[in-house]
Structure formats: C-alpha cells, structure tokens
Design a protein around this motif. Structure first.
Motif, short mmCIF file in Angstrom:
data_model
loop_
_atom_site.label_atom_id
_atom_site.label_comp_id
_atom_site.label_asym_id
_atom_site.label_seq_id
_atom_site.Cartn_x
_atom_site.Cartn_y
_atom_site.Cartn_z
N THR A 125 8.41 53.73 35.49
CA THR A 125 7.56 52.92 36.38
C THR A 125 6.74 53.81 37.28
O THR A 125 5.53 53.59 37.47
N ARG A 126 7.38 54.83 37.82
CA ARG A 126 6.65 55.77 38.69
C ARG A 126 5.68 56.63 37.90
O ARG A 126 4.54 56.84 38.31
N ARG A 127 6.14 57.15 36.76
CA ARG A 127 5.27 58.01 35.96
C ARG A 127 4.03 57.25 35.49
O ARG A 127 2.94 57.82 35.38
N GLY A 128 4.21 55.95 35.21
CA GLY A 128 3.08 55.15 34.76
C GLY A 128 2.28 54.53 35.89
O GLY A 128 1.36 53.76 35.64
N GLN A 182 21.47 48.98 24.42
CA GLN A 182 21.66 47.53 24.41
C GLN A 182 20.63 46.90 23.47
O GLN A 182 19.48 47.36 23.41
N PRO A 183 21.00 45.83 22.75
CA PRO A 183 19.99 45.12 21.96
C PRO A 183 18.96 44.49 22.89
O PRO A 183 19.31 43.99 23.97
N ALA A 184 17.70 44.54 22.50
CA ALA A 184 16.64 44.08 23.41
C ALA A 184 15.37 43.77 22.62
O ALA A 184 15.23 44.14 21.45
N LEU A 185 14.46 43.08 23.31
CA LEU A 185 13.08 42.99 22.84
C LEU A 185 12.43 44.29 23.27
O LEU A 185 12.06 44.47 24.44
N GLY A 186 12.33 45.23 22.36
CA GLY A 186 11.82 46.56 22.71
C GLY A 186 10.31 46.61 22.65
O GLY A 186 9.70 46.19 21.65
N ILE A 187 9.70 47.11 23.70
CA ILE A 187 8.24 47.22 23.77
C ILE A 187 7.89 48.68 24.00
O ILE A 187 8.10 49.22 25.10
N ARG A 188 7.38 49.33 22.96
CA ARG A 188 6.98 50.73 23.11
C ARG A 188 5.60 50.78 23.75
O ARG A 188 4.60 50.39 23.14
N ALA A 189 5.56 51.25 24.98
CA ALA A 189 4.29 51.30 25.70
C ALA A 189 4.47 52.12 26.95
O ALA A 189 5.59 52.29 27.46
N ASP A 190 3.36 52.62 27.45
CA ASP A 190 3.36 53.22 28.78
C ASP A 190 3.77 52.14 29.78
O ASP A 190 3.27 51.01 29.75
N ALA A 191 4.69 52.48 30.69
CA ALA A 191 5.23 51.47 31.60
C ALA A 191 4.14 50.87 32.48
O ALA A 191 4.13 49.66 32.74
N GLY A 192 3.21 51.70 32.94
CA GLY A 192 2.14 51.18 33.78
C GLY A 192 1.24 50.21 33.04
O GLY A 192 0.89 49.13 33.55
N GLN A 193 0.86 50.56 31.82
CA GLN A 193 0.02 49.67 31.02
C GLN A 193 0.77 48.38 30.69
O GLN A 193 0.19 47.29 30.70
N ALA A 194 2.05 48.50 30.38
CA ALA A 194 2.82 47.32 30.02
C ALA A 194 2.98 46.38 31.22
O ALA A 194 2.87 45.16 31.09
N LEU A 195 3.26 46.95 32.40
CA LEU A 195 3.41 46.12 33.59
C LEU A 195 2.11 45.40 33.92
O LEU A 195 2.11 44.22 34.30
#
Length: 559
Positions: A221-224, A315-328
């Motif tokens: 979150t910080r890096r993005g 953990q099993p999850a809905l995984g979203i590969r993305a830059d955290a900043g762009q995804a947020l």
C-alpha cells in the motif's frame, strides 16, 4: 587502460553517464580492485558517492535512501567478497520491494568461466549468488551494451513488484577506451500493472454485499502510494483497517476505523477472522501479518499484490495481481460508482453490521481490549519508554528500526504520524537500522532516527565513521541490554533458559566518541529529554539506554 590524466572515456564513464541521465544523484558502495573504473569515472560526474565501511551496510544505506526519497538506490560493488558481503542487505530490499540498481564488477572477461586461472576474487558464477536476492541478473560483456542494460535494469527496478536488479561488468570492459558517444538521455518508465477489469468487478460485488468488511494494509500500500484511495475505500465501506509492520503509516492512526497496527494481538485477529470479506492489500498474509499463522478467516478474502507468487500463498482468495496503488484506485472508483448506482436504483448498500454493532464501536472496543491485556502485564516501563520516544521525535521525522525488541514494540504501537516508519521486517536481518538511516539522511538532507539493540548495533558500528566523515544528521538510539534480547526472550519461553544470547560489548558512549561522534548515556526515564536534545543538535550523535526491555506476552495464543 587510459593513461593517468587522459581524457579518454571508458566503460566506467558510460555507467555513470547513464545513471545520471536516468536521474540518479547518489551512489553507495566501497571501491575494489576490479571496480576501479567505476570509481574513477565518478570523478567526472556529478554523482555523489557515499562510502560505507562494510558492503552489507552500503546495501542497507542504498535501501534506506530509496525508502526515504522514493528514488532508485544505486550500489557499486567490487568482485567476489565485496559482492557477496552485500547479499543479506539486498535480501531485505528484495523482500520489501525497494527499487535498487546494483552494479558489480567482474574479473577480466577472458577469465570468466575459467576457474583454473585463479584470479583474485574469482567466483564460478557471481551473478548466480545474487539470484535469490535480486529480481534479475545481467552480465554486460561489451561497453556498447552498458547504456541499454542499465536503462533496462532501472525500468525493471521501478516496475511493481519493485526491487533490486543486478548488473555486473568485467574489469576490462570498465577500463578499456570506448567509441560510444557520451550518453545524453535515458528514459525508464515503470511497466503498467493495473488490475484486470473482471477481477475488479468481482471484488466490488463482494465488497458491496459485505456486512462486515475489514482491510489489512500491507507494505505494498505504501510502495504503491495508495494511502488516499485506501482511506476513501475504507470510509465508503466503513471497514476497520489494520496496518502490517510494512504498512505502518498507510492509514491514519487515530481514525475511528483504525485498528492501528496491533497485528500480533488475538483481539484484532478475531475481528479479521469475523469479517465476511477481508481485503488484503500488498501483503502475503505471512508469519507476522497472520499472527504467526493463527489467523483463520471465516469469510471471503480478496488479496491484491504485484508479486504473483504471493497470491493465495497462505490463504485461498480472489487473487488480483496488480500494483497496490493502481488496484486501490480502480477499486475505489468502481465501488463509488456501484454504490451510486445502487442508490439511484433504490437499493442502497445496507450499513455495516458487526452483530448489532457499528464498525467504529468494534474498533474502539477492540483497542480497549488490547490496552487492557497490556495493563494486565508488567509492562509499564516498556510502554512509557516507547511513548517517550514517540513524544521526542518530531511528527514528520523518518525513523529506521533494527530487529530489536524496541522495533517489535514499534511494529504494533508506533504512530508514524506524518513521517515514515522503516524497519527490517522483510528479511529480518540484523544491522539495518543505522546504515538505513544513513542512507535516509543522505537522501533527505535532514535528521533521521535509527533505533538498534546492542547486538544489532555491533553489525553496523563501523558506520559511525561514515556518519562522521559525511557529517550526517543521524541520531542513533542504542538500547543496550547486554545481549540478543529478543532471542533471549524466545529461548526462555521455549526452553526455560537462554543459550548464547549474552554478549560482551563495548562502552558505546566511549566508542562513539572515539569516532568523533557525540554520545550520551541515559536511564529509560530520561530517554525523552536525551532524544529531544540530540535530535536538535548538528551532525551525528548517539544516545545509549542501558535497560532490559521486555516484550508483551505472545498474544497470538488464545487468552
């Protein structure tokens, strides 16, 4: 090799010209026999060179510089022992996602792969040694390839997931005259790493329907630079937010939805487990974040991370590969639109309901429970000690924490305010705090604070010479408990006694003064005043506190 004083350009000049064209301002490292072409070329550039005393500390300093400034850290290493000594520092940068370009020298090109020649510093495959701690490794065998290779490495370093990239150049390629013209411009833009549209839509469907959403904000979150979108998203959802050690500072500490950073407490773990949708941003849900793998979410998990190997690793999850900043940013925009559409259609999202309580009530009650648990332990001195450090440090000052008991406290209780919190929790190696702070001070040109224990301080004690040589505004707080305090606690807890944790140590005050660095000693109850005075001084200084700081009880266990 050009004659002394000649104006002939060589491969080393191509390196520094390209780095300068890409925007580098500072280089960290230590000269070495095969790397002399790099260092000679520095004299013909505007790049500032900061020489550490140990290569591992040079890596930590380049890491600290990058974290403090947002720029790429640049590290020059010599062949063999110099390159290998830097690897544990690079492990921290790799684990934490710190962008760095590492330029290591190599033996002359004719010796590569010819172990029998017995060249000084020779390794069978030097770049293979860096494979575990850098994003990629390149060997440049011709001077004409230097500018493009460095430009590519820089691009890779700043592209999420960010991290260090390794280049190595043989001695003669650095020294031989070149026909390549001077580098005039170079461009490196990060690769775009947005979330997939269908995954954003699915995540928004989950979040819109959630009754008890909660958020874990990790270091990504910080890096993005996703702090503003995180705040907006949390307020739309009225979702409690907790920050990991790497995410500390990503969410306002005193916000009514903030669970702060008590990630290792069972009470906060229970809130996360009770969420019907848990949004995890820029975190692997690893050892610390999962409260030592005791976290057992009962709801759905949405996990966002730029590193695909992280997704669903724990953990099993809905995984979203993305830059955290762009995804947020994408999530916040899409959720805002979905909520507005729902209102327009006459079916607005129902308020969050935590079993009859508002999320703000759950947050307040959880923090009260955490405080009450601490009240039940004999930790008055420790809590006051950490509060006094926080009170002494200006709100905007950046801080660097070694792997020491004080840092373990800070992971949970440190309000970063408007400064930035940096610690070595990525790889967990000792010795990060002081050289990291040196890099921060170099980059910012303003005072920073480093915090170490006496054990970790000895890993970087030689860098007092670096701080003095460059007159850097670093205040170093050393908490001296006569040993490896955290390991002492772990061993006593596990075995009833500690082994090999007690250390003979120096008089840190006298040792600092022998480097020409002012130092003082204080009791724990004097740390606030000592820091206030030291942080207001000029140049480097040291504050030593002789105290055994205890750690709060292992709250990952059921109460």
């Amino acid at each position: 090799m050009p004659e002394a004083g000649s104006a002939v350009r060589n491969g080393g000049d191509l390196v520094v010209e390209t780095l300068s064209a890409l925007g580098a301002t500072t280089v960290f490292g230590i000269p070495g026999q095969h790397a002399l072409g790099l260092f000679d070329a520095l004299t013909r550039s505007d790049l500032r060179f900061v020489s550490s005393r140990v290569e591992n500390n040079s890596a930590f300093a380049a890491d600290g510089f990058s974290r403090a400034t947002g720029q790429v850290g640049v590290l020059f290493l010599s062949t063999g022992p110099g390159a290998l000594t830097a690897l544990s520092g690079l492990q921290e940068a790799y684990a934490t996602g710190v962008p760095m370009v590492v330029v290591a020298s190599q033996i002359p090109i004719e010796g590569l792969g010819a172990r029998r020649r017995g060249m000084l510093h020779q390794l069978d495959d030097q770049k293979a040694s860096a494979a575990n701690v850098t994003k990629s490794q390149r060997l440049i065998q011709h001077a004409s390839g230097i500018p493009s290779a460095i430009q590519d490495a820089w691009t890779e370093a700043i592209s999420s997931p960010m991290g260090p990239v390794w280049l190595e150049i043989p001695q003669n390629v650095l020294l031989n005259p070149v026909m390549v013209p001077a580098v005039e411009d170079a461009l490196a833009e990060p690769f775009d790493n947005p979330p997939r549209t269908e995954l954003v839509k699915e995540a928004v469907r989950w979040l819109s329907a959630a009754k008890r959403p909660a958020i874990i904000a990790g270091g990504g979150t910080r890096r993005g630079r996703g702090e503003a979108d995180l705040l907006a998203l949390a307020e739309k959802l009225r979702a409690p937010v907790i920050c990991t050690p790497g995410g500390n500072g990503a969410f306002p500490w005193n916000h009514e939805l903030s669970l702060q950073a008590w990630i290792e407490d069972r009470y906060t773990t229970e809130v996360l487990e009770d969420a019907d949708v848990l949004l995890v941003i820029g975190s692997s849900l690893g050892e610390v974040t999962s409260n030592y793998f005791t976290l057992a979410p009962r709801g759905k998990i949405i996990q966002i991370d730029a590193e695909p190997r992280v997704l669903e690793s724990n953990q099993p999850a809905l995984g979203i590969r993305a830059d955290a900043g762009q995804a947020l940013s994408a999530l916040d925009a899409a959720l805002g639109q979905a909520l507005a559409d729902a209102v327009r259609e006459g079916s607005p999202r129902q308020p969050s309901d935590w079993h009859g309580q508002a999320p703000e009530q759950v947050v307040a009650q959880t923090l009260q429970k955490v405080s009450a648990r601490l009240d039940s332990q004999d930790l008055d001195m420790e809590r006051q000690f950490m509060a006094d450090i926080r009170a002494a440090v200006p709100a905007g000052m950046q801080t660097y924490w070694d792997m020491t008991i004080s840092a373990y406290w800070a992971w949970s209780c440190w309000d970063a305010k408007s400064g930035q919190f940096h610690s070595a929790q990525g790889a967990g190696g000792l010795g990060y705090g002081y050289p990291g702070a040196i890099g921060g001070a170099v980059g910012l040109g303003e005072r920073v604070l480093a915090v170490s224990g006496d054990g970790s301080a000895m890993y970087s004690i030689a860098e007092l010479a670096t701080a003095r040589q460059h007159d850097l505004p670093v205040t170093w707080l050393i908490v001296d408990d006569g040993g490896y305090g955290i390991l002492r606690e772990y061993m006593v807890e596990a075995f009833g006694k500690a082994t090999a944790t007690e250390l003979a140590g120096p008089d840190f005050v006298k040792l600092a003064e022998s480097f020409g660095v002012p130092a003082r000693r204080t009791a724990p109850d004097g740390v606030r005043q000592a820091l206030v005075e030291s942080l207001a001084a000029e140049g480097p200084n040291v504050v030593v506190v002789e105290a055994r700081i205890g750690l709060f009880a292992p709250t990952h266990l059921a109460p």
